[in-house]
Design a protein around this motif. Structure first.
Motif, short mmCIF file in Angstrom:
data_model
loop_
_atom_site.label_atom_id
_atom_site.label_comp_id
_atom_site.label_asym_id
_atom_site.label_seq_id
_atom_site.Cartn_x
_atom_site.Cartn_y
_atom_site.Cartn_z
N THR A 316 45.37 41.96 48.40
CA THR A 316 44.62 43.18 48.11
C THR A 316 45.06 43.77 46.78
O THR A 316 46.24 44.06 46.59
CB THR A 316 44.85 44.22 49.22
OG1 THR A 316 44.40 43.67 50.47
CG2 THR A 316 44.08 45.50 48.93
N PRO A 317 44.14 43.98 45.84
CA PRO A 317 44.50 44.58 44.56
C PRO A 317 44.99 46.02 44.74
O PRO A 317 44.55 46.71 45.68
CB PRO A 317 43.19 44.54 43.77
CG PRO A 317 42.38 43.46 44.42
CD PRO A 317 42.73 43.54 45.87
N PRO A 318 45.86 46.49 43.85
CA PRO A 318 46.47 47.82 44.02
C PRO A 318 45.61 48.96 43.49
O PRO A 318 45.98 49.67 42.54
CB PRO A 318 47.78 47.68 43.24
CG PRO A 318 47.46 46.70 42.16
CD PRO A 318 46.51 45.73 42.76
N HIS A 319 44.48 49.16 44.13
CA HIS A 319 43.63 50.32 43.87
C HIS A 319 42.66 50.47 45.03
O HIS A 319 42.46 49.53 45.81
CB HIS A 319 42.89 50.21 42.53
CG HIS A 319 42.42 48.84 42.16
ND1 HIS A 319 41.27 48.28 42.67
CD2 HIS A 319 42.95 47.91 41.33
CE1 HIS A 319 41.11 47.05 42.16
NE2 HIS A 319 42.12 46.81 41.35
N PRO A 320 42.05 51.66 45.20
CA PRO A 320 41.25 51.94 46.39
C PRO A 320 40.02 51.05 46.59
O PRO A 320 39.57 50.35 45.68
CB PRO A 320 40.85 53.41 46.19
CG PRO A 320 41.95 53.98 45.36
CD PRO A 320 42.31 52.87 44.40
N ASP A 321 39.48 51.15 47.80
CA ASP A 321 38.36 50.30 48.22
C ASP A 321 37.04 50.70 47.57
O ASP A 321 36.30 49.83 47.10
CB ASP A 321 38.22 50.40 49.75
CG ASP A 321 37.03 49.62 50.29
OD1 ASP A 321 36.94 48.41 50.02
OD2 ASP A 321 36.20 50.22 51.00
N TYR A 322 36.74 51.97 47.53
CA TYR A 322 35.40 52.45 47.20
C TYR A 322 35.39 53.09 45.81
O TYR A 322 36.07 54.08 45.59
CB TYR A 322 34.98 53.48 48.24
CG TYR A 322 33.56 53.98 48.14
CD1 TYR A 322 32.53 53.32 48.79
CD2 TYR A 322 33.27 55.13 47.42
CE1 TYR A 322 31.23 53.79 48.72
CE2 TYR A 322 31.97 55.61 47.34
CZ TYR A 322 30.95 54.93 48.00
OH TYR A 322 29.66 55.39 47.93
N ILE A 323 34.64 52.48 44.85
CA ILE A 323 33.74 51.35 45.00
C ILE A 323 34.39 50.07 44.48
O ILE A 323 35.40 50.14 43.78
CB ILE A 323 32.40 51.59 44.26
CG1 ILE A 323 32.67 51.96 42.80
CG2 ILE A 323 31.62 52.69 44.94
CD1 ILE A 323 31.42 52.19 41.94
N ALA A 324 33.81 48.94 44.80
CA ALA A 324 34.39 47.66 44.42
C ALA A 324 34.19 47.38 42.93
O ALA A 324 33.05 47.37 42.45
CB ALA A 324 33.77 46.54 45.25
#
Length: 434
Positions: A316-324
């Motif tokens: 998982t990359p180190p930043h939030p899900d939304y938005i891709a």
């Protein structure tokens, strides 16, 4: 139709003096190699920023001499008999040297080789001078744009809120991208979408259930082809795009102005897609699937169940899900291509270093669909984050192409849109049928 093949795109790096457009392709390859070597395997959209800076400088250097298209935030036309190839090489070299001074020796060597392959004389000298001015203009425009600013993410961990993910538990990377002044848009918030689904909603539960089943590292419901798709788009998307666009320009024998325009439209749109995606990530700060699944017993939604040991196929990359970020950039690229080419048939051979294969994409819809699916099947994004990102990227590039890189009218002063461009349908976003 999307086809998979083990062959690589045609070599786009070979240049002769009879084909000045190859200078643009050559320096795009040099830029990509420089950026990649400097940043390494950094899971960030930062790559697109530098590609955008180089591409708009080269675009101005070329079309300022060749004509035919509106300059990017500049009004200084070049000498009519100057070498646009020399201008392109100079602009790319100077921008790269400014932002990547550690690569001076290799950049200077490549630049000397480029100039040596062009006929010596006044045309080359004038091209060099104009290319320097084109680069200086972009560097001036980007002063104080917010690069590397300290932008702390301060949201406290809570249900639905992003926090560092295993195994490395890295902090939110390159938060400054959320506040960077765009290349084309008026602000990073211009196309900020509405928020992600509420934790209590059926849509949220569907997203969690899908990625839990289809994105798991082991025991997933993926087919072998779906796993390959997830892996195919797990590397550096911006680098994949550069290779594909170089190949497209070579096979279609685009002239130097058309080649420079294609790269500028694609890469400037990708730059602003990254800024827009990071703005949404920073603003909404939504947790990643690995957190949502492992802590599902805290979300208050009776349709989700926790699995504390769940792992995604991909890191998982180190930043939030939304938005891709992946889908936002891919859609911006697809829409920029359809806008410039005037057709939904993008004709791209996209390679992947991860799988060692190349895929042919005849349509923008096919590219968008695969990137949307890939990030769900990789276990790193919810489908809502993917589809929303795709829609946003499409809007970013459509707006960009309405305001920049347009053909000039016959009098050489007013940009005009063609009926062919207006009739091109907007690319779809996977399961998006709106």
């Amino acid at each position: 139709m999307t086809l998979t093949a083990a062959t690589s795109p045609s070599d786009a790096g070979t240049r002769t003096t009879a084909a000045p457009a190859a200078v643009v392709r050559e320096w795009n390859a040099i830029a990509t190699d420089t950026i990649k070597t400097s940043l390494g395997p950094r899971p960030s959209g930062q790559v697109a920023i530098w590609e955008g800076f180089v591409s708009v400088a080269v675009y101005n250097a070329v079309v300022g001499i060749e004509g035919g298209y509106a300059l990017y935030k500049w009004h200084e036309r070049g000498p009519a008999k100057a070498s646009s190839a020399a201008a392109a090489a100079t602009a790319a070299h100077d921008v790269l040297l400014t932002y990547f001074p550690a690569f001076k020796e290799r950049l200077d060597t490549a630049y000397a080789d480029s100039l040596a392959a062009l006929p010596a004389g006044q045309a080359r000298d004038r091209g060099v001078d104009y290319g320097k001015r084109a680069a200086a203009r972009i560097i001036e425009l980007r002063e104080g744009d917010g690069r590397f600013a300290d932008v702390p993410f301060t949201a406290s961990p809570a249900p639905g809120v992003w926090r560092p993910t295993p195994p490395a538990f890295q902090p939110f990377i390159d938060t400054w991208l959320a506040r960077l002044r765009p290349l084309l848009l008026a602000s990073p918030q211009q196309f900020r979408p509405g928020g992600p689904p509420a934790l209590s909603s059926a849509r949220y539960a569907e997203d969690v259930q899908e990625v839990k089943a289809m994105g798991a590292k082991t025991g997933s419901g993926r087919s072998a082809q779906q796993t390959e798709t997830a892996l195919f788009f797990s590397g550096n998307l911006v680098e994949q795009v550069q290779t594909a666009v170089r190949d497209h320009a070579t096979r279609h024998r685009l002239g130097i102005a058309e080649t420079a325009r294609l790269f500028a439209a694609v890469n400037a749109s990708a730059t602003d897609a990254v800024v827009t995606a990071w703005d949404a990530k920073f603003h909404y700060g939504s947790w990643r699937p690995i957190t949502a699944i492992r802590l599902a017993d805290t979300d208050g939604n009776p349709a989700t169940t926790a699995d504390p040991a769940w792992e995604p196929l991909l890191l998982t990359p180190p930043h939030p899900d939304y938005i891709a970020g992946h889908t936002t950039v891919a859609a911006a690229v697809a829409r920029a291509l359809t806008g410039v080419l005037g057709t939904s048939r993008i004709d791209l051979y996209v390679p992947s270093e991860v799988t060692g294969t190349t895929r042919f994409y005849g349509s923008a819809d096919g590219l968008n669909r695969d990137v949307v699916d890939a990030r769900v099947w990789g276990g790193v994004h919810s489908r809502t984050a993917d589809v929303t990102g795709c829609r946003v990227g499409t809007h970013v590039a459509a707006w960009a192409l309405d305001h920049y890189f347009q053909p000039l009218a016959k009098d050489g002063t007013q940009p005009t849109r063609t009926a062919r461009q207006d009739k091109v349908a907007e690319p779809k976003c996977g399961d998006d049928t709106d």
